[in-house]
Design an enzyme around this catalytic site. Structure first.
Site, short mmCIF file in Angstrom:
data_model
loop_
_atom_site.label_atom_id
_atom_site.label_comp_id
_atom_site.label_asym_id
_atom_site.label_seq_id
_atom_site.Cartn_x
_atom_site.Cartn_y
_atom_site.Cartn_z
CG ASP A 98 -3.23 3.57 -1.80
OD1 ASP A 98 -4.29 2.95 -1.56
OD2 ASP A 98 -2.58 4.18 -0.94
CG ASP A 126 -1.88 1.15 1.23
OD1 ASP A 126 -2.93 1.01 0.60
OD2 ASP A 126 -1.58 2.19 1.85
#
Length: 517
Positions: A413, A370
Site C-alpha cells: 500500500d 501509505d
C-alpha cells in the site's frame, strides 16, 4: 519477421530473373521468327525469279526466232509482208504490246501499233527513249529496257529488243517487242503472296522494272525515277551476289521493311520480296510473345501481390514486436496491478526529475504515501476488495496531480509522488489539497463503501537530500511521523521532513536501494 530479408532478396531475384528471361526469350523468339520469315521470303523470291526467268526466256526465244526470219528475208524490200509477219508474232504472243522494226537512224520502219498508211515516228527525236535504243544498236543482242509509258501505245510497257545484223556484222535494224507491264503483274498474281508482301524486279541501274502491288506513290513515280532505298544500296554494295538479305528504309513504300533478293541468271535484273517490319512485329507478337508475356505479367502481378502480403506481414510482425517490447518495458518499469511506475521505474523517473530540477533551479517534492490499516481492509473485505482499493487510489492520485508529475507504487500500500517545478515549499499546498480531496471519498467495491485514510510524508530536493535513496528514505521517515498523528487528524495527515523527526523503527523495503537496471 524471420527471413524477411531473405524473402525480399528472393522476390527481387525472381523479378530480375523473370525480366531477364522475358528479354532473352523475346530476343531469341524474334531472331528465330525473323530467320523463318527470311527463309519464307527467300523461297517466294526464288519462285519470282524462276517465273520471270522462264517468261523472259520464252520471250527471248520468240524474239530471236523472229529476228532470224527477218534477217533471212529482205524485210525492207517487202514491208507489207514484214508487217504481216510482225502481226502474226504479236498474235501468238498476247503479252507483247506491239512490234517495231527500227532503222539505225531511229526511224520506225514498221510498227504493229500504227495503222498502215499513217506516218511512223522517228525515235531519235525522243530524248527519253533514244539513249536506250541507241545503246542497243551499238551492242547487238537481246536488251531489256526501262519501263516507259507508250510511246506508240497508251500504257506502261517494258522494252524488249534484239539487234539484227548483216553478213559482215553491221547493224541493219533493231527489232523491239515491248511487253505489257500488266503481264508481270499477272505473273506475280499467280504466286502465293501473303498480306503485306511486295515482290518485284529491279534493274542493275536501280530502276524498277516491275512491282506488285503498286505502292501508294503511284506507278509513274515508281518507274520514272531511280530507286535509292535499302535494296538499291545493298545491290550496289554486292553487285556480284547471287542472293542476299536486306532491311531498312524502302523508298517505294516509304517505310522500314525486311526483304531478300535473288539475281535472275542471264539478265541484268534482280528479283526481290519484302514485308513491313511492323507486320512482322505484329505477327511475331501474336504468335510468339503475347501468350508468354501475358503469363509472365500475371506471374509478376501475383508475385507482386505476394510480396506486398509479405511486406504487410513484416510490418505487422514489426509492430507486434514493438508492442511486445513496449509491453516488456512496461512490465519492467510499471506495476502490473495499478499500471503505475514500479520501484525501477520510480528511480529512473526520480533521477530525471532531479536533473531537471537542478537545471531549472526549481524544487522537487518527493511524497511517500501509505494507506493506514490496509491490512484491516484486506482482512475485513477480502484481498479482491483490497486490489480494487489500490487500483482506485492509483487512478485518483494520477487524476489529482499535474501532467508533469508522477505516481509510483513501491509495493503493498506504499505510493510515491514526484511533484516537479516548485518555486517554494508553499507551492505544494494546493496540490496536496487536491490529493487529500481525492483520498477522502469512500471507495466502492460493489458490495461495500470503504473509507480510506492515508499518511503522507514529503522531502524536497535539493533541500533535504541530494540523492534518490536519501530522498525516498527521508520522505518515508516523514510519512512515519504522520502516521503517529491522533485519530482526529489534529496533527495533520501530511508531514514535511525535518531532521528532528523520530527515526523510522524499520526502514523496510522503501529505504532500500533500487535494484540495478
Amino acid at each position: 519477421m524471420p527471413y524477411r530479408y531473405a524473402l525480399m532478396a528472393a522476390y527481387w531475384f525472381a523479378v530480375a530473373a523473370t525480366v531477364l528471361f522475358s528479354v532473352l526469350y523475346g530476343w531469341h523468339s524474334w531472331q528465330r521468327y525473323k530467320k523463318t520469315g527470311v527463309d519464307r521470303l527467300m523461297l517466294t523470291t526464288s519462285l519470282v525469279a524462276a517465273s520471270v526467268h522462264m517468261d523472259l526466256d520464252r520471250e527471248a526465244s520468240g524474239l530471236r526466232f523472229l529476228a532470224q526470219r527477218l534477217a533471212a528475208t529482205h524485210a525492207l524490200g517487202h514491208l507489207a509482208r514484214t508487217r504481216r509477219l510482225l502481226r502474226a508474232y504479236q498474235k501468238v504472243s498476247p503479252e507483247v504490246a506491239s512490234v517495231e522494226l527500227i532503222a539505225p537512224s531511229g526511224q520506225v520502219l514498221v510498227s504493229t501499233a500504227v495503222p498502215a498508211g499513217r506516218p511512223l515516228p522517228d525515235f531519235e527525236k525522243d530524248p527519253g527513249l533514244w539513249p536506250s535504243l541507241h545503246r542497243a544498236l551499238q551492242r547487238p543482242g537481246l536488251h531489256i529496257h526501262r519501263p516507259m509509258h507508250g510511246p506508240l501505245v497508251g500504257y506502261w510497257v517494258i522494252g524488249f529488243s534484239d539487234t539484227i545484223t548483216g553478213p559482215h556484222g553491221h547493224v541493219r535494224f533493231l527489232l523491239t517487242a515491248p511487253i505489257r507491264f500488266r503481264h508481270f503483274e499477272a505473273v506475280f498474281m499467280h504466286l502465293p503472296l501473303s498480306s503485306g508482301l511486295a515482290v518485284g524486279i529491279l534493274r542493275n541501274d536501280d530502276y524498277m522494272e516491275a512491282r506488285a502491288p503498286v505502292p501508294r506513290t503511284g506507278l509513274r513515280a515508281l518507274l520514272a525515277q531511280r530507286q535509292t532505298g535499302i535494296l538499291a544500296q545493298t545491290w550496289r554494295r554486292h553487285p556480284r551476289a547471287a542472293r542476299g538479305v536486306f532491311s531498312g528504309w524502302v523508298s517505294a513504300d516509304r517505310e522500314y521493311r525486311y526483304g531478300v533478293f535473288v539475281r535472275i541468271t542471264g539478265y541484268p535484273l534482280v528479283a526481290f520480296a519484302d514485308v513491313p517490319r511492323a507486320l512482322w512485329v505484329a505477327q511475331w507478337w501474336r504468335r510468339q510473345a503475347e501468350i508468354p508475356l501475358i503469363f509472365l505479367i500475371a506471374a509478376l502481378l501475383f508475385s507482386g501481390y505476394a510480396y506486398r502480403q509479405v511486406q504487410a506481414l513484416a510490418v505487422r510482425w514489426e509492430n507486434e514486436a514493438a508492442r511486445r517490447a513496449e509491453l516488456l518495458r512496461n512490465l519492467v518499469m510499471h506495476d502490473p496491478l495499478t499500471g503505475l511506475l514500479n520501484r525501477k521505474g520510480l528511480f529512473t523517473a526520480l533521477r530525471r526529475a532531479m536533473a531537471r530540477s537542478e537545471r531549472d533551479g526549481r524544487l522537487l517534492a518527493v511524497g511517500f504515501l501509505d494507506i493506514d490499516d490496509f491490512k484491516g481492509v484486506n482482512d475485513r473485505y477480502g484481498h479482491a476488495a483490497g486490489d480494487t482499493v489500490l487500483k482506485t487510489l492509483a487512478r485518483r492520485l494520477e487524476g489529482s496531480l499535474r501532467g508533469t508529475d508522477h505516481v509510483a507504487r513501491l509495493g503493498g500500500d506504499e505510493f510515491v509522488l514526484l511533484i516537479e517545478g516548485l518555486r517554494r515549499k508553499a507551492d505544494l499546498a494546493p496540490i496536496v489539497t487536491q490529493v487529500k480531496a481525492a483520498l477522502d471519498a469512500p471507495i466502492s467495491t460493489g458490495r461495500a463503501e470503504i473509507p480510506v485514510r492515508a499518511s503522507l510524508g514529503v522531502a524536497f530536493y535539493p533541500l533535504d537530500a541530494l540523492d534518490a535513496d536519501s530522498l525516498i528514505a527521508r520522505a518515508d521517515r516523514a510519512m512515519y511521523a504522520a502516521k503517529r498523528r491522533a485519530t482526529d487528524d489534529r496533527e495533520g495527515w501530511m508531514r514535511l521532513y525535518d531532521p528532528d523527526l523520530p527515526a523510522h523503527p524499520d526502514p523496510g523495503p522503501a529505504a532500500r536501494p533500487p535494484p540495478k537496471a
